[in-house]
Scaffold this motif. Structure first.
Motif, PDB file in Angstrom:
ATOM      1  N   ALA A  59      -0.213 101.823 101.832  1.00 38.39           N
ATOM      2  CA  ALA A  59      -1.486 101.146 102.061  1.00 38.39           C
ATOM      3  C   ALA A  59      -2.020 101.548 103.433  1.00 38.39           C
ATOM      4  O   ALA A  59      -1.340 101.374 104.442  1.00 38.39           O
ATOM      5  N   LEU A  60      -3.227 102.120 103.466  1.00 38.73           N
ATOM      6  CA  LEU A  60      -3.888 102.506 104.708  1.00 38.73           C
ATOM      7  C   LEU A  60      -4.994 101.501 104.957  1.00 38.73           C
ATOM      8  O   LEU A  60      -5.998 101.466 104.232  1.00 38.73           O
ATOM      9  N   THR A  61      -4.851 100.645 105.966  1.00 44.08           N
ATOM     10  CA  THR A  61      -5.729  99.497 106.145  1.00 44.08           C
ATOM     11  C   THR A  61      -5.849  99.115 107.604  1.00 44.08           C
ATOM     12  O   THR A  61      -5.025  99.531 108.438  1.00 44.08           O
ATOM     13  N   ASP A  62      -6.883  98.301 107.910  1.00 39.89           N
ATOM     14  CA  ASP A  62      -6.997  97.754 109.263  1.00 39.89           C
ATOM     15  C   ASP A  62      -6.235  96.446 109.406  1.00 39.89           C
ATOM     16  O   ASP A  62      -6.193  95.856 110.480  1.00 39.89           O
ATOM     17  N   GLY A  63      -5.636  95.957 108.305  1.00 44.46           N
ATOM     18  CA  GLY A  63      -4.795  94.770 108.365  1.00 44.46           C
ATOM     19  C   GLY A  63      -5.510  93.459 108.151  1.00 44.46           C
ATOM     20  O   GLY A  63      -4.858  92.416 108.049  1.00 44.46           O
ATOM     21  N   HIS A  64      -6.840  93.461 108.049  1.00 40.67           N
ATOM     22  CA  HIS A  64      -7.583  92.212 107.842  1.00 40.67           C
ATOM     23  C   HIS A  64      -7.642  91.915 106.345  1.00 40.67           C
ATOM     24  O   HIS A  64      -8.678  92.061 105.700  1.00 40.67           O
ATOM     25  N   THR A  65      -6.514  91.514 105.784  1.00 45.78           N
ATOM     26  CA  THR A  65      -6.399  91.310 104.345  1.00 45.78           C
ATOM     27  C   THR A  65      -5.254  90.359 104.051  1.00 45.78           C
ATOM     28  O   THR A  65      -4.260  90.330 104.787  1.00 45.78           O
ATOM     29  N   PRO A  66      -5.352  89.586 102.970  1.00 49.02           N
ATOM     30  CA  PRO A  66      -4.155  88.878 102.491  1.00 49.02           C
ATOM     31  C   PRO A  66      -3.205  89.871 101.825  1.00 49.02           C
ATOM     32  O   PRO A  66      -3.626  90.898 101.289  1.00 49.02           O
ATOM     33  N   TRP A  67      -1.937  89.560 101.869  1.00 48.44           N
ATOM     34  CA  TRP A  67      -0.909  90.442 101.314  1.00 48.44           C
ATOM     35  C   TRP A  67      -0.263  89.778 100.096  1.00 48.44           C
ATOM     36  O   TRP A  67      -0.302  88.555  99.969  1.00 48.44           O
ATOM     37  N   PRO A  68       0.345  90.563  99.210  1.00 44.14           N
ATOM     38  CA  PRO A  68       1.050  89.962  98.065  1.00 44.14           C
ATOM     39  C   PRO A  68       2.079  88.940  98.527  1.00 44.14           C
ATOM     40  O   PRO A  68       2.765  89.126  99.536  1.00 44.14           O
ATOM     41  N   ALA A  69       2.183  87.840  97.768  1.00 43.05           N
ATOM     42  CA  ALA A  69       3.096  86.757  98.154  1.00 43.05           C
ATOM     43  C   ALA A  69       4.550  87.164  97.974  1.00 43.05           C
ATOM     44  O   ALA A  69       5.437  86.636  98.652  1.00 43.05           O
ATOM     45  N   THR A  70       4.816  88.075  97.047  1.00 39.73           N
ATOM     46  CA  THR A  70       6.191  88.514  96.793  1.00 39.73           C
ATOM     47  C   THR A  70       6.312  90.009  97.028  1.00 39.73           C
ATOM     48  O   THR A  70       5.327  90.756  96.938  1.00 39.73           O
ATOM     49  N   ARG A  71       7.494  90.428  97.294  1.00 41.66           N
ATOM     50  CA  ARG A  71       7.747  91.842  97.557  1.00 41.66           C
ATOM     51  C   ARG A  71       7.544  92.667  96.286  1.00 41.66           C
ATOM     52  O   ARG A  71       8.094  92.333  95.232  1.00 41.66           O
ATOM     53  N   PRO A  72       6.747  93.737  96.329  1.00 43.77           N
ATOM     54  CA  PRO A  72       6.573  94.586  95.147  1.00 43.77           C
ATOM     55  C   PRO A  72       7.902  95.216  94.740  1.00 43.77           C
ATOM     56  O   PRO A  72       8.797  95.412  95.573  1.00 43.77           O
ATOM     57  N   PRO A  73       8.050  95.554  93.445  1.00 39.54           N
ATOM     58  CA  PRO A  73       9.309  96.154  92.977  1.00 39.54           C
ATOM     59  C   PRO A  73       9.405  97.639  93.317  1.00 39.54           C
ATOM     60  O   PRO A  73       9.875  98.444  92.500  1.00 39.54           O
ATOM     61  N   CYS A  74       8.930  98.032  94.481  1.00 34.72           N
ATOM     62  CA  CYS A  74       9.028  99.422  94.931  1.00 34.72           C
ATOM     63  C   CYS A  74       8.914  99.431  96.454  1.00 34.72           C
ATOM     64  O   CYS A  74       8.549  98.428  97.076  1.00 34.72           O
ATOM     65  N   ARG A  75       9.239 100.539  97.056  1.00 38.28           N
ATOM     66  CA  ARG A  75       9.133 100.667  98.511  1.00 38.28           C
ATOM     67  C   ARG A  75       7.663 100.625  98.931  1.00 38.28           C
ATOM     68  O   ARG A  75       6.788 101.117  98.213  1.00 38.28           O
ATOM     69  N   THR A  76       7.407 100.066 100.119  1.00 42.95           N
ATOM     70  CA  THR A  76       6.034  99.938 100.605  1.00 42.95           C
ATOM     71  C   THR A  76       5.949 100.391 102.058  1.00 42.95           C
ATOM     72  O   THR A  76       6.768  99.995 102.889  1.00 42.95           O
ATOM     73  N   VAL A  77       4.966 101.255 102.333  1.00 42.35           N
ATOM     74  CA  VAL A  77       4.678 101.722 103.686  1.00 42.35           C
ATOM     75  C   VAL A  77       3.235 101.355 103.993  1.00 42.35           C
ATOM     76  O   VAL A  77       2.337 101.603 103.183  1.00 42.35           O
TER      77      VAL A  77
END
Length: 408
Positions: free
Chosen positions: A357-375
């Motif tokens: 995910a390429l973002t400025d960070g002004h966002t809500p995030w998923p409540a649970t960890r996705p079933p894959c690696r996340t960068v």
């Protein structure tokens, strides 16, 4: 050619005077090896910490001004102007004697605005940013972007602080194989000792030197390398791209007659890239994001067909295969909710092994960890940046994501 002999006693007296008025530079000043050289116009340094000195120049200069010139020359070395100059020349294809002179001038602007005064008189020949109507307190690279060749350059053409200032070797320099040069490890040790002295005596050094010392202790990380390393670690992690297949029976089947066991096979990892296209992300950051998409493809072995790109503001848009990257339309401009992008990526027919995910960070995030690696590649912002609320502080990405600050 001048037949004057170097007045070493006067030069050493100037060095002692420089140490007295700038004690935090003592280690660097005594690390300089002085070399008599009638070929250099005044004083110059090479990257190996040799200082070439003109005997005629020493004869005509007062001790206090000689001390200022010594501080000037050692400042080029401490601030790595030769290495920075070479990088600028490569990145901007700025080669040749004229560009080397321009780098020397810009390097002088960086250091001259905070080394004189408080016991070090400014020599009449010392150039300052104000001579060209430029503000003080900037770096060499910033000055190089702000001035170009013009009628003022002939008046500065005599400047020659050596390869230690611009990275271009001079005929009279002794080079890497000459005597009395410092190794790379010794040079780094001198910089560290000087930075340690500046940090140990707060308030005695100018602001420019304090910023430099802080950077020596906490050097900035090259974020592109960090992002690439985070992605490579994610795609090579245990379990990523692994599945069982009967296409190649497991070798353990030989020990179980009549039973066929599947073998574990590692498939090339699939990557989904979610690009934040909300109104708070600038056009420059969107352009940078597309460049990072190409770098992400290289990090996974060049398999562009395994990389999918989604643009997302408050809603996830069409997922584009990277083989058509030049035609990807980054649609958005509204609010931000990357949860929709995560949901769309995970609903894909071929579920990704890694989400970036390429973002400025002004966002809500998923409540649970996705079933894959996340960068998460987080566009840099000041701690309280917000278009609407100056007091707003953005939330950090969740702990389950590997976060890299990009663009800083």
């Amino acid at each position: 050619m001048s037949t004057a002999t170097l007045d070493l006693e006067k030069l050493c007296a100037a060095r002692l005077y420089a140490v007295r008025v700038r004690p935090y530079l003592a280690t660097a000043l005594f690390a300089l090896h002085l070399v008599e050289s009638p070929h250099t116009p005044t004083m110059s340094v090479d990257r190996h910490w040799r200082c070439y000195v003109s005997p005629a120049f020493v004869d005509r200069m007062p001790v206090e001004e000689l001390a200022g010139v010594l501080v000037h020359e050692v400042s080029h070395l401490l601030r790595d102007h030769h290495g920075r100059g070479e990088r600028f020349a490569r990145e901007h294809d700025a080669h040749g004697p004229g560009e080397a002179l321009r780098r020397n001038i810009a390097a002088d602007f960086e250091i001259n605005d905070d080394i004189f005064g408080d016991g070090l008189p400014r020599p009449q020949s010392a150039i300052m940013p104000s001579d060209l109507g430029l503000p003080a307190g900037k770096l060499m690279e910033e000055y190089l972007r702000e001035f170009h060749f013009g009628p003022y350059l002939p008046e500065m053409a005599w400047l020659d602080c050596g390869s230690g200032a611009d990275g271009e070797a001079r005929p009279w320099e002794l080079g890497p194989d000459g005597a009395d040069g410092l190794t790379e490890q010794q040079r780094d040790a001198v910089r560290f000792r000087v930075a340690q002295g500046i940090n140990a005596r707060p308030g005695t050094a100018p602001e420019g030197w304090r910023r430099w010392a802080e950077q020596v202790f906490h050097p900035p990380q090259p974020w592109r390398d960090l992002l690439g390393a985070a992605l490579r670690a994610a795609v090579s992690a245990p379990g990523v791209g692994e599945d069982y297949t009967y296409g190649r029976p497991a070798r353990r089947s030989a020990g179980l007659p009549g039973v066929v066991l599947p073998s574990l096979r590692r498939n090339p990892p699939r990557v989904s890239v979610i690009i934040d296209t909300s109104g708070s992300v600038s056009d420059a950051e969107l352009g940078s994001a597309l460049l990072e998409v190409a770098a992400i493809a290289r990090a996974v072995g060049g398999r562009r067909d395994l990389v999918t790109v989604l643009s997302c503001d408050a809603a996830a848009r069409i997922a584009h295969p990277l083989c058509a990257a030049e035609g990807i339309a980054l649609v958005g401009g509204g609010g931000t909710d990357l949860r929709t992008g995560f949901a769309k990526a995970l609903r894909a027919h071929a579920r990704p092994d890694v989400i970036v995910a390429l973002t400025d960070g002004h966002t809500p995030w998923p409540a649970t960890r996705p079933p894959c690696r996340t960068v998460v590649g987080l566009f840099s912002r000041s701690p309280t940046w917000s278009e609407d609320d100056p007091g707003y502080i953005r939330a950090r990405p969740p702990a389950w994501a590997r976060t890299v600050e990009i663009g800083c």
